[in-house]
Each structure stands twice: as C-alpha cells, then as structure tokens.
Design a protein around this motif. Structure first.
Motif, short mmCIF file in Angstrom:
data_model
loop_
_atom_site.label_atom_id
_atom_site.label_comp_id
_atom_site.label_asym_id
_atom_site.label_seq_id
_atom_site.Cartn_x
_atom_site.Cartn_y
_atom_site.Cartn_z
N THR A 3 41.10 35.34 40.45
CA THR A 3 39.72 34.85 40.42
C THR A 3 39.10 35.04 41.79
O THR A 3 39.82 35.00 42.78
CB THR A 3 39.68 33.36 40.03
OG1 THR A 3 40.61 32.64 40.87
CG2 THR A 3 40.00 33.13 38.59
N ALA A 5 36.68 36.92 38.87
CA ALA A 5 36.75 38.19 38.15
C ALA A 5 35.57 38.28 37.19
O ALA A 5 35.08 37.26 36.71
CB ALA A 5 38.07 38.28 37.37
N LEU A 6 35.15 39.50 36.95
CA LEU A 6 34.03 39.76 36.06
C LEU A 6 34.59 39.92 34.65
O LEU A 6 35.43 40.78 34.42
CB LEU A 6 33.36 41.05 36.51
CG LEU A 6 31.86 41.23 36.41
CD1 LEU A 6 31.09 40.04 36.94
CD2 LEU A 6 31.46 42.48 37.18
N VAL A 246 31.57 35.17 34.96
CA VAL A 246 32.49 35.24 36.10
C VAL A 246 33.58 34.20 35.90
O VAL A 246 33.28 33.00 35.79
CB VAL A 246 31.74 34.99 37.42
CG1 VAL A 246 32.72 34.84 38.58
CG2 VAL A 246 30.76 36.12 37.69
N ALA A 264 33.98 30.90 43.36
CA ALA A 264 32.93 31.89 43.13
C ALA A 264 31.68 31.39 43.83
O ALA A 264 31.12 30.35 43.44
CB ALA A 264 32.67 32.09 41.65
N ALA A 268 30.27 36.33 44.75
CA ALA A 268 30.72 36.49 43.36
C ALA A 268 29.59 36.28 42.36
O ALA A 268 29.61 36.84 41.27
CB ALA A 268 31.86 35.52 43.06
N TYR A 342 33.09 43.57 42.54
CA TYR A 342 34.24 43.47 41.65
C TYR A 342 34.90 44.83 41.38
O TYR A 342 36.11 44.96 41.35
CB TYR A 342 33.83 42.86 40.31
CG TYR A 342 33.33 41.44 40.40
CD1 TYR A 342 34.23 40.39 40.39
CD2 TYR A 342 31.98 41.15 40.51
CE1 TYR A 342 33.79 39.07 40.47
CE2 TYR A 342 31.53 39.84 40.59
CZ TYR A 342 32.43 38.82 40.57
OH TYR A 342 31.99 37.53 40.66
N TYR A 345 35.42 45.49 35.18
CA TYR A 345 35.21 44.45 34.17
C TYR A 345 36.55 44.15 33.51
O TYR A 345 37.27 45.08 33.13
CB TYR A 345 34.28 44.93 33.07
CG TYR A 345 32.87 45.23 33.48
CD1 TYR A 345 31.93 44.22 33.58
CD2 TYR A 345 32.47 46.54 33.73
CE1 TYR A 345 30.61 44.50 33.94
CE2 TYR A 345 31.15 46.82 34.09
CZ TYR A 345 30.24 45.81 34.19
OH TYR A 345 28.95 46.08 34.53
N HIS A 346 36.84 42.87 33.35
CA HIS A 346 38.00 42.48 32.56
C HIS A 346 37.52 42.17 31.15
O HIS A 346 36.68 41.29 30.96
CB HIS A 346 38.68 41.25 33.17
CG HIS A 346 39.35 41.57 34.48
ND1 HIS A 346 40.69 41.85 34.58
CD2 HIS A 346 38.84 41.71 35.71
CE1 HIS A 346 40.98 42.13 35.84
NE2 HIS A 346 39.87 42.05 36.55
N THR B 59 39.27 36.23 51.48
CA THR B 59 39.76 36.72 50.18
C THR B 59 41.20 37.22 50.35
O THR B 59 41.60 37.63 51.45
CB THR B 59 38.93 37.91 49.65
OG1 THR B 59 39.12 39.04 50.52
CG2 THR B 59 37.44 37.58 49.57
N GLY B 358 35.24 42.83 47.59
CA GLY B 358 35.91 42.42 46.36
C GLY B 358 37.03 41.44 46.64
O GLY B 358 37.21 40.97 47.76
N TRP B 359 37.77 41.15 45.59
CA TRP B 359 38.77 40.08 45.68
C TRP B 359 40.15 40.59 45.38
O TRP B 359 41.13 39.92 45.36
CB TRP B 359 38.38 38.95 44.70
CG TRP B 359 37.10 38.33 45.14
CD1 TRP B 359 36.95 37.30 46.04
CD2 TRP B 359 35.77 38.72 44.79
NE1 TRP B 359 35.63 37.03 46.24
CE2 TRP B 359 34.88 37.89 45.50
CE3 TRP B 359 35.24 39.69 43.95
CZ2 TRP B 359 33.50 38.02 45.38
CZ3 TRP B 359 33.88 39.81 43.84
CH2 TRP B 359 33.01 38.98 44.55
#
Lengths: 359, 359
Positions: A3, A5-6, A246, A264, A268, A342, A345-346, B59, B358-359
């Motif tokens: 985390t 995460a998108l 998110v 976030a 984020a 990011y 995309y997840h 991060t 990003g992370w």
C-alpha cells in the motif's frame, strides 16, 4: 498487498465504456476516447471495443505507447510546438501509425508547413473557456487552414468549463456552445471552399448531455471510463460507476485527537479538491470498505506527502478499522490520483495492467 | 528538449547541502537527510557528503533504491504495518543494509515482536501536529519500548506544522516543542531504565532555526536540498537557492483574453498552493527565464491536466515569449512538483539523474 496501490474494477470500466459507446452509437457520432485519465492499453481496447484506432491522448508518451500497441489515428490534443517535432516524426517512422496534431496559431501552422512532418492537423477553437484555441470568427482561422494545405484535417474544441456546474441544464448550455463553436468554425471554412473532414468536440459531461450532435463528426471524453467524486458530485455518474480506488493501510490511531492516519497522502491521492465545490464532504477522497467499496462515512481530511489524516467523530470507527487494516479511497479526481506515480493498476482479479505516466 | 521536463541546478543543490551540513556540524548534531523530496541517489550522495549512510525515506521504494545503491542505516519515517513486513525482510536479506522502522502503537510493536523482523525501531512522538505519534507522556510509551526489547532504538518526532508560520520566532517556538517532545519522551524512558540511543527530530525550518539541540542525537530535513516558493515565502531560503524548475514550452497565445498557455499543468506542477499563504502571487509556480531563472513577473494562474494558463497584463510579454519558446517554472512545492511523473532530472550540464517515484 503493498500500500498505497491503485485498484481497478474492470467490470465497472467495461460497463462505463459500453454505456458511452452505446450512447454515441445512438446519437450517430463517433467516439474518440481520451486516454489522459487511464493511460493504459488494456483500457483503450475496452474503450474502443477493440477497434484499435481513434484515440485522444494528452502526452507524446501516451501516443508512443498506444501507437506501439497497434492503435492508429491518435489525436494529440495539446498544442504542438517545434521542440516536439522530432518525437512526432520518430513515432510515424517507427510505428507507421497516424498521429493527428493540434494548433491554434499562424506561427505553428508555418512551423508545421516548413517542417518535414506530414501529419494531419486540427485547428483548436475556443468555446468560451479562454484556454487554448481561436474564436470561431477569428480572421486567422482560414489563413491557418490554407497554410496547412493538405495537412489540414478539421476543427476541435473542448469545454473544460463544463465542470463549473452540477446542473444538467447548465451542461446542456455549455455543450451547445462547445459543439456550436466547432460547427460554426467548420461551416465558415467550408464557406470559403476549404474542406473540413473532422469536427471534433466534447468532454464527458457535454457528450453525455448534449441534445444536438448535428455537424459533429466525433466526440471526445475520457473520465467516464474511471469516474470519481468530482463526476459523482456533478451528477455525471453514480457512486457505483467509480472504477478506481486507492488501497491504503491504516497506519495510526490518535484517539485523543480523533484522527486516524492512512499511508495515502498528497502523492497517492493528489491535492485536487475539484469535487468539493458540489460535494463539500469529499475531502481528498472517501474512505470505503476495501472489499465492497461502500463508503464508511469517513473522508481523508488532510494530506501530507505520504500521510492521509481522517477525522473520526465516532470512536467505534477505531475498532472497525484497526491499525494494519486496509481501506479503499474513492478519488476526488481520478486523472490526478491515478497519475500519482503508481505505474500500474491492480485488478480485482489479481492481474496487473500498466499505466504510462510522464511525458 | 522535450517539455515539460524537470531541471536541476546541481550547483544550487550542492550549496544547499553544504550549508545544512555545515550548520549541523556547527550545532554538533548529526544530519539524516530526508530523501522524500529528491528521491535520487546522486542527490543523496551530495546530501551526506558521500558518507553512504544515515538517510530518511518516505517510501519502501526509496529505501530499496538507496540500499541497493549502497546506503546503510536508512530510516523509513512512515508508520510500519504488517502488509509491508515482507518487503522489509527482503530488503535486509538482499542488501544486508539496515532499515530502521517507525511505529506508535502497542499493536504494531506486538506485530513486530512476533514477526521474524529484527530491524531497529523508533517510536514516533506527536509534538503538536496531531498526525502520527504518541504524546511524550502517553502511558503506552514505556510499554511499547519494552515490547520491542532489543529492537527498540529510540524516539522520533516531526513538526509538520512548522510551515504554519512565516515568522522565524514562530519557527523557533515550534522547534522547541518538536525537540522538547522527543527529548522529554527519551528522558522518561531513561528514567525507567530503558536505554535510548537515538533521539531524532526535525524539519527544514526547525533544524535551521532551533536554538537548542541539547538531547537531540540527529536531525531530519529534506526540502532544503531543492527548495521552492513555499520555503522562499516563509523566509527559509532565498530565491536563488531554488534548485528545481520545470522547463515548459509556450503552446498558445490568447491575446484577446490576456492568457498565455504552457505545456505544464496540474500533473507537471501539481495542484499544491501551500506557498500562497505567505506568497499570495505564487500561483502554481513562477514563470522564469529558462536560462537565468530570473522571474518574469508572471505566474501560472490556472492549471488543467496538461495546460498551465498564465494571466498576461502586459501585451509585450507575448512578444517576449513567442509560441514555441521555453520558460522555467519555479515550483510552488518541490516535493509534489518533482513527483509529477518525470522519472528523471535534467541537469544544466546535460546529464540525467534518475528519480524514484511510486511505492
């Protein structure tokens, strides 16, 4: 899962895409989806129902990704300047795909005409926002079209100010000026014997709510694919149409101050509060159940670079969301949230789709 | 050059870094530079004068980059949660470098203690911002230290609210509470027979303006490396100390509306207007000469995703900045601007340094 995460709900993306495709088919107008929000090849395929052409992009980086993925007829909807000619030429040379350019000045028309580029070009028309574009009655309009000669393909306009209202009647009025400006410019050129093949206009609100598409050959819209609180607050979508969120972890409880913290923050979620004009409690996003996406009633009220602070009035929320638990945050403005760095995309089914940020 | 692009003046970075290193040396306190702003290995080497240890990161992606680059003793200053334990363990296993973790709850102390991680841990203390951290007098503090046992390393605090003032006297007061809270928490633990090795505190304003570092073993600061209009407006830096800018092309003139448009908008500059409280004309950044970085007097007044609109009162500016010319925009808030998706810094000598977003 890591985390922040998108998270992308592909079922919602498909429903959003199909609704717009059906709407445009009913109106008898071609849809050229704008990829500035999703920046993702798989979503472009859904948005075009697999036809592999007819996209709008906001960066040359996007144009390159989509051309390399096999998409043709891509409109770069940001005014072109000579420092980008080299990349434009390289894209055509390497992929063989057509990139349509945009401009609104005699200077840039001359620069194109005297360059080696043979890309088709649209002239941008201002429809009241005073951002880019000429007035439909600007004396330079026919001159630019003539300078471009066979490269001149048509007219484009965009009503960014369609977001200044939450009233459908207001959107209809703005749609009328957006579409009207484009059609009026095209008619003017035709009256001078100049062929105008493309008359392109649109934004998600105006495309959804316009009553008259006459004279328009294609419409552009993008945010409808993902949606967000800014669209929801303007009655452009339902809450269940928001396909992006998110995933964030609760990293702290400050019961004394009534504050919960998630991982976030400004990067984020972004610092955009465009939704809040018509949805005052949008904060920097709504905190939702990570499984069901149902709102908890909490919002991200303050953002630091990596910390999001949530005001908690009901202490039982601390028990419902212990430290280490995860939530999903519905974005205030999806275009900016998704661009937070990011890179991917997840999907709810476990797959990953790449995003292409940067320029 | 492609636009928009992130431009870094390395001479200014070095001067900013050396000034802070000298200041901390004079005060007899160790500097642990925060990499959340630059996210760049080369800048980390400048910030630490090549000592290859003692960084702060925001991060795990940064932590991994710096550990892989050879940096040791890296503090991850965002509260840890179990979903990140796997990555933390992998970092230690793969690089052999030490990542110091942060937490502020009994729950997370128990989670660490019952995990396989043996990372050192700092307990975060709230010094008045009510974001993360326990009060220095919270009964849980010694309990957490005892749960952590030999992994307990010390105390950290951060005064994010040091940006609520532009008065040096105000910053001095906040520094006193920030450093005071950390020292008081450490003293309390020591009074109970618990060894406290690290007492870490700071932000750029408080580190620069505190008068009393007694009891503090190390300070953290980051934005001083790049600076921005938010620092300038708060009298924390001079305009010539701002090392970061965004190169952008003028893409449109709307003389009738008095608006000039550049290809740097909300993604390239961010929507942060944190500078504007004390610098009302900061806009979304100051438009400067691309060579000299001298302000033109213009600011980016409105941002759309890729368009920045500049209000132009003096029509001669349209002639000075023709369409296709480039400008540099000094950022409102460097942390957010730099994270816009660039992925790299363009140095004034032509080199490129990578950024790790990003992370």
């Amino acid at each position: 899962m890591n985390t922040p995460a998108l998270v992308l709900d592909v079922g919602r993306v498909k429903a959003n895409a199909n609704r717009m495709l059906q709407h445009c088919q009913n109106k008898g107008v071609l849809l050229r989806p704008h990829m500035k929000t999703p920046k993702c090849v798989e979503i472009a395929k859904i948005a075009t129902a697999g036809r592999m052409n007819g996209l709008t992009v906001s960066t040359l980086a996007e144009a390159e990704v989509f051309a390399n993925a096999g998409f043709d007829d891509i409109l770069y909807a940001v005014g072109i300047t000579p420092n980008k000619f080299g990349r434009v030429a390289a894209l055509t040379r390497k992929t063989g795909k057509t990139l349509v350019l945009t401009l609104d000045s005699i200077e840039m028309a001359n620069a194109i005409a005297s360059s080696d580029l043979d890309n088709p070009v649209l002239i941008e028309i201002d429809c009241g926002e005073s951002r880019g574009g000429l007035s439909a009655d600007d004396p330079a309009l026919p001159e630019i079209a003539r300078i471009l000669g066979k490269q001149f393909r048509g007219i484009m306009s965009h009503a960014g100010h369609s977001y200044t209202t939450d009233q459908i009647s207001g959107v209809k009025e703005i749609a009328q000026s957006e579409f009207g400006a484009a059609v009026s410019a095209a008619d003017r050129l035709r009256g001078q014997g100049i062929a105008v093949e493309v008359v392109s206009a649109g934004s998600t609100p105006t495309v959804l709510h316009s009553e008259d598409f006459s004279g328009i050959t294609e419409v552009r819209a993008g945010i409808y694919l993902l949606n967000d609180l800014a669209q929801f607050g303007r009655n452009i979508c339902q809450l269940d149409d928001i396909a992006l969120s998110v995933l964030a972890a609760v990293i702290g409880h400050n019961r004394a101050a009534g504050v919960m913290t998630i991982d976030a923050g400004a990067l984020a979620l972004s610092k955009d509060i465009g939704a809040n004009k018509f949805l005052p409690h949008a904060g920097f996003g709504w905190v939702c159940d990570a499984e069901t996406l149902k709102p908890t009633g909490l919002a991200v009220d303050v953002v630091h670079q990596e910390h999001g602070s949530i005001k908690v009035d009901d202490p039982s929320m601390f028990d419902q969301l212990p430290i280490g638990s995860v939530v999903c945050v519905l974005p205030n403005h999806a275009c900016l949230t998704a661009a937070g760095g990011y890179g991917e995309y997840h999907l709810t089914d476990g797959n990953i789709w790449l995003r292409h940020d940067g320029w």
